[in-house]
Scaffold this motif. Structure first.
Motif, short mmCIF file in Angstrom:
data_model
loop_
_atom_site.label_atom_id
_atom_site.label_comp_id
_atom_site.label_asym_id
_atom_site.label_seq_id
_atom_site.Cartn_x
_atom_site.Cartn_y
_atom_site.Cartn_z
N SER A 57 0.54 3.89 -3.02
CA SER A 57 0.12 5.26 -2.71
C SER A 57 1.21 6.29 -3.02
N LYS B 72 -8.75 -5.27 10.57
CA LYS B 72 -8.82 -3.88 10.14
C LYS B 72 -7.76 -3.10 10.89
N ASP C 233 -5.44 0.27 -0.09
CA ASP C 233 -5.87 -1.07 0.37
C ASP C 233 -7.02 -0.87 1.34
N ASP C 234 -8.24 -0.68 0.77
CA ASP C 234 -9.39 -0.38 1.63
C ASP C 234 -10.02 -1.62 2.25
N ALA D 267 0.84 -1.21 0.00
CA ALA D 267 0.00 0.00 0.00
C ALA D 267 0.87 1.26 0.00
N GLY E 216 -4.98 8.94 4.52
CA GLY E 216 -6.09 8.70 3.60
C GLY E 216 -5.60 8.13 2.29
N GLU E 217 -4.47 8.65 1.79
CA GLU E 217 -3.88 8.14 0.56
C GLU E 217 -3.44 6.68 0.73
N LEU F 137 -8.28 1.05 7.27
CA LEU F 137 -9.52 1.78 7.55
C LEU F 137 -9.19 3.23 7.86
N ARG F 138 -9.80 4.13 7.11
CA ARG F 138 -9.58 5.56 7.35
C ARG F 138 -10.44 6.00 8.53
N CYS G 38 -4.69 4.48 2.95
CA CYS G 38 -5.87 3.61 3.10
C CYS G 38 -6.56 3.37 1.76
N ALA G 39 -6.54 4.37 0.89
CA ALA G 39 -7.17 4.21 -0.42
C ALA G 39 -6.48 3.13 -1.25
#
Length: 851
Positions: A586, A681, A714-715, A582, A708-709, A719-720, A711-712
């Motif tokens: 990212s 999570k 590997d959602d 991730a 946030g970048e 977890l954001r 987490c995006a």
């Protein structure tokens, strides 16, 4: 008369009783610098003239003098010291602490001493005492220097004594006023071609002036940097003369500093006509110097002879010595200091190549100054306890290396070829099973009462009993301390709320930060998990280079008390690989300019860590309570139906049964089965540190944007964290955040964490809490028990004290940040570990765990 004394010396005031030593001492030295034999007699016997206490008094005197010299304080001994045996023990004490012993002799006439003593009622000894002391002094004067005193100053008359002034002279090695920046170059050994290339790489301009009788080099750096050579410029290589010429010219022009190496020392003795063995490359130096003029050879000899064996630079923060130097010798002068700086220390053994086995002084080094040295070639310069060896064996086909200070950056150029075959090969790489010597920790570094200095708080005190408890936990349960670069602080709850039925409410958290002068706060959802620190490296090479971890994966995930989160190592490896991937996807590796990262996170479900607690406490209590209250309420219902007077009891048990149902339901959202990695999570909320940076200078919004970048990318696993930004001057903003908290807790959530927008906030009384938790009513039922919300229980809980918890949170926060900053600044592991261990020790302080 002006007397010059070394700034660190043991000054012996020598003279008969009545010569004026004490008066002279008070006139020229601080009271704390003077150690008087009379005063020491008084300490042990309450009588300064009790000659029977002399032995004990001098034991005390020697003890005090030794302690002062050990920490580098000029010390004056006010005693007669007219006999050689009295001086001998003090001179030996000075040599033991590598200090210069100096004598100031008050050789006044005997008659004057007798006359002064006659006016003092406390000096009732006979005239024969002064007569004997004066005679002893006369006999001693001709041979004082031969006893080992560095300087002897003799004052003969009261007028001479009265007019004397004292000037303190810095020790030769003390160049603390020179701040650089410096480029410290390892052993050149005549590799002039590589030296020129390295200087060019470092940004130096080197020009040659051929206009005079002898060629001269001019070395200049437009950035104002200064060269420092660690010695061994000569022997073995092909360009010894030009190397010497460049170094001598640069030193003469102020563009460079230089310390001698053992090879220069041997060459000097040969040039001075001494009989030395022509070995270890000396033949090459002599052959190349034979082609030069006698004037040049004399210049070389004078240059080497003028060099100081070590230098203390930049306010004592940098020490340069050819073979290194322990802290006790920094800035000091003695034959032992000279020998150590030139040759290091050996064990007395020889290795398989017939060479002396050198003692690893750097492994035990605990000084604050950086020590840069050479002498023994290494394949790869590596930091060890604030020391680094920059001799990377250029003459043997390795590289010529420079350390840029204060940047701590290594710059190297490869050798053009092998100029001299080394008897012993370069140090072999450390095998995976072998820890680096700098990674070995000493229990003495953490035991006992100690105060740890931090940037955020002046000093954090660790009590001895807490240190012992931490050692037990660390040694039995903690992960490998090389991974353990940070432990997160405990978190204080908000002040107790007085709203009906509530123990905690956001209003008190907002009021606290408003009182600290904080304009904005960030409210983050408090996840139903466990605090976790995650360290991830980009690859195995980074884990080995930066953490000293070989064969233990690319990172680790551990709890806030330093225990490994995952028993299943395969699951942990897959977990870390997902985070590494991730980071790659990212672009954060590139964005942060790093190949490792340390994250502060929440790992869910709670049951991953607290399975035993849930099974043996919460579930057991819930099941037993439900069974008991179900039976009790059924029996009471039957009694009420029979019109028995148990209505109040039935109502109370009915409320308790409802409370127990809520209790049994409250912990369930924190648990779910974990069959694979996708059932976990991870909610990161701080980017604690990466290469070259501890990110406490960024506001929380920066952290959440970067995360946030991440987490995006590997959602599924990541977890954001939901957040709200609150303006504390706006009632509507506060009300909106409060409504959000009510919605979170209303659906069974734990609550929220309130933080100042800036990572580090300072209020009117100093450091503000880094975060305050505000938990919901149903979550607190898990913590305080099923019926905690009963009016009488709630009233009692409202009297809970938070002062100790809040103090603990601040101290742990300061230590946690300090640990990261020390790691990022590449300080030794024991310095990082001191702070991490301190956090763990503070965790054993007696604080209500429910807070």
């Amino acid at each position: 008369m002006q007397l010059t004394l070394p700034e660190l010396s043991l000054v012996l005031l020598i003279g008969a009783s009545g010569s004026g030593k004490s008066t002279f001492a008070r006139a020229h030295f601080k009271p704390t610098e003077i150690v008087s034999s009379d005063f020491c007699r008084g300490l042990v016997s309450d009588d300064e003239n009790d000659q029977g206490a002399t032995k004990d008094a001098f034991d005390v005197l020697h003890y005090i003098v030794g302690k002062r010299l050990a920490v580098g304080r000029l010390t004056v001994v006010d005693a007669t010291s007219v006999q050689p045996m009295a001086r001998k023990s003090l001179i030996e004490l000075a040599r033991q602490h590598h200090c210069l012993p100096v004598a100031i002799v008050l050789n006044v006439p005997e008659a004057l001493c007798q006359e002064r003593n006659s006016r003092r009622p406390d000096r009732d000894f006979g005239p024969q005492v002064v007569r004997r002391q004066t005679a002893d002094l006369r006999r001693s004067l001709p041979r004082l220097r031969a006893e080992g005193l560095t300087a002897v100053h003799v004052l003969h008359t009261p007028e001479e004594i009265e007019s004397t002034t004292i000037v303190r002279e810095p020790l030769w090695a003390n160049r603390s006023g020179e701040h650089g920046p410096f480029d410290v170059i390892g052993d050149v050994h005549g590799c002039f071609e590589e030296l020129q290339e390295l200087l060019l790489t470092l940004g130096y301009d080197v020009t040659v002036d051929e206009s005079g009788e002898d060629r001269r080099y001019h070395v200049h750096n437009s950035a104002g940097r200064q060269l420092v050579f660690v010695g061994d410029l000569v022997d073995r290589g092909p360009g010894i003369v030009e190397t010497l010429r460049l170094a001598m010219d640069a030193v003469a022009d102020g563009a460079a500093l230089c310390v001698p190496g053992n090879h220069e020392n041997k060459l000097l003795r040969k040039l001075r006509g001494h009989n030395v063995q022509i070995t270890h490359g000396l033949a090459e130096s002599l052959a190349q110097l034979d082609g030069e003029s006698p004037v040049f050879r004399d210049r070389v000899a004078h240059f080497i002879d003028s060099l100081l064996v070590h230098l203390v630079l930049d306010d004592g923060q940098l020490v340069v010595a050819h073979a290194g130097l322990p802290e006790r010798m920094h800035g000091r002068a003695s034959a032992r200091v000279r020998d150590f700086a030139l040759y290091g220390e050996t064990t007395g053994e020889t290795d398989e190549w017939g060479l002396p086995v050198r003692g690893n002084w750097a492994a035990d080094y605990r000084g604050k100054a950086i020590v840069v040295y050479g002498h023994t070639p290494v394949a790869e310069p590596e930091w060890l306890n604030h020391t680094i060896n920059v001799d990377s064996g250029c003459v043997f086909g390795g590289r010529l290396t420079a350390l840029r200070y204060p940047e701590r950056e290594l710059i190297s150029v490869p050798a053009a070829r092998v100029y001299y075959e080394s008897v012993r090969p370069f140090e072999a790489p450390i095998q995976p099973s072998e820890p680096r010597s700098g990674d070995l920790l000493d229990v003495q570094d953490v035991l006992g009462r100690r105060t740890i200095s931090t940037r955020l708080m002046r000093g954090v005190t660790i009590r001895e009993e807490n240190a012992i408890a931490a050692l037990e936990a660390m040694s039995r349960f903690a992960v490998d301390p090389r991974w353990l670069i940070h432990l997160p602080p405990t978190m204080s709850p908000s002040e107790t709320s007085h709203q009906p039925g509530l123990l905690e409410h956001p209003a008190e958290a907002f009021a606290y930060y408003r009182g600290q002068g904080v304009a904005e706060v960030v409210c983050e959802e408090k996840h139903m998990g466990s605090r976790a620190v995650v360290v991830v490296c980009r690859d195995d090479a980074t884990a080995a280079r930066r953490f000293g971890m070989r064969g233990d994966g690319i990172g680790i995930c551990y709890t806030r008390t330093g225990r490994r989160f995952f028993v299943d190592r395969a699951l942990e490896a897959a977990f870390l690989e997902r985070i590494r991937t991730a980071m790659e996807a990212s672009g954060l590796w590139t964005q942060l300019g790093t190949d490792w990262i340390c994250l502060d996170c929440e790992l869910m479900p709670w049951s991953v860590k607290a399975q035993a607690l849930l099974r043996e406490q919460y579930a057991a209590v819930g099941a037993a309570g439900l069974a008991a209250y179900t039976a009790a309420t059924a029996s009471l219902a039957q009694a009420v139906a029979r019109e028995m007077e148990v209505h109040q009891l039935a109502e109370r048990y009915g409320r308790r049964a409802q409370d127990m149902e809520r209790y049994a339901a409250a912990y369930r959202p924190y648990c779910w089965p974990v069959a694979s990695l996708d059932d976990l999570k991870l909610a990161p909320f701080h980017i604690l540190a990466s290469e070259g940076a501890v990110h406490v200078d960024h506001p929380h919004s920066w952290h959440l944007e970067r995360i946030g970048e991440l987490c995006a990318a590997d959602d599924v696993l990541l977890l954001r964290t939901p957040v709200k930004l609150v303006d504390l001057s706006d009632e509507a903003s506060e009300a909106e955040a409060t409504s959000w908290w009510e919605a979170l807790t209303g659906r069974g959530g734990e609550g929220m964490v309130v933080k100042p927008r800036e990572y580090v906030a300072v209020g009117p009384r100093g450091l503000a809490q880094p975060a305050v938790k505000c938990r919901g009513a149903e979550y607190l039922r898990i913590i305080y028990g099923p019926d905690y919300a009963e009016p009488e229980n709630l009233e009692r809980l409202r009297r809970r004290g938070l002062a100790t918890k809040r103090s603990l949170a601040l101290r742990e926060f300061a230590l946690g940040v300090e640990a990261l900053e020390r790691f990022v600044q590449r300080e030794p592991l024991y310095r990082v570990h001191e702070c991490v261990f301190g956090v763990l020790a503070l965790e054993s302080e007696p604080v209500d765990p429910r807070l």
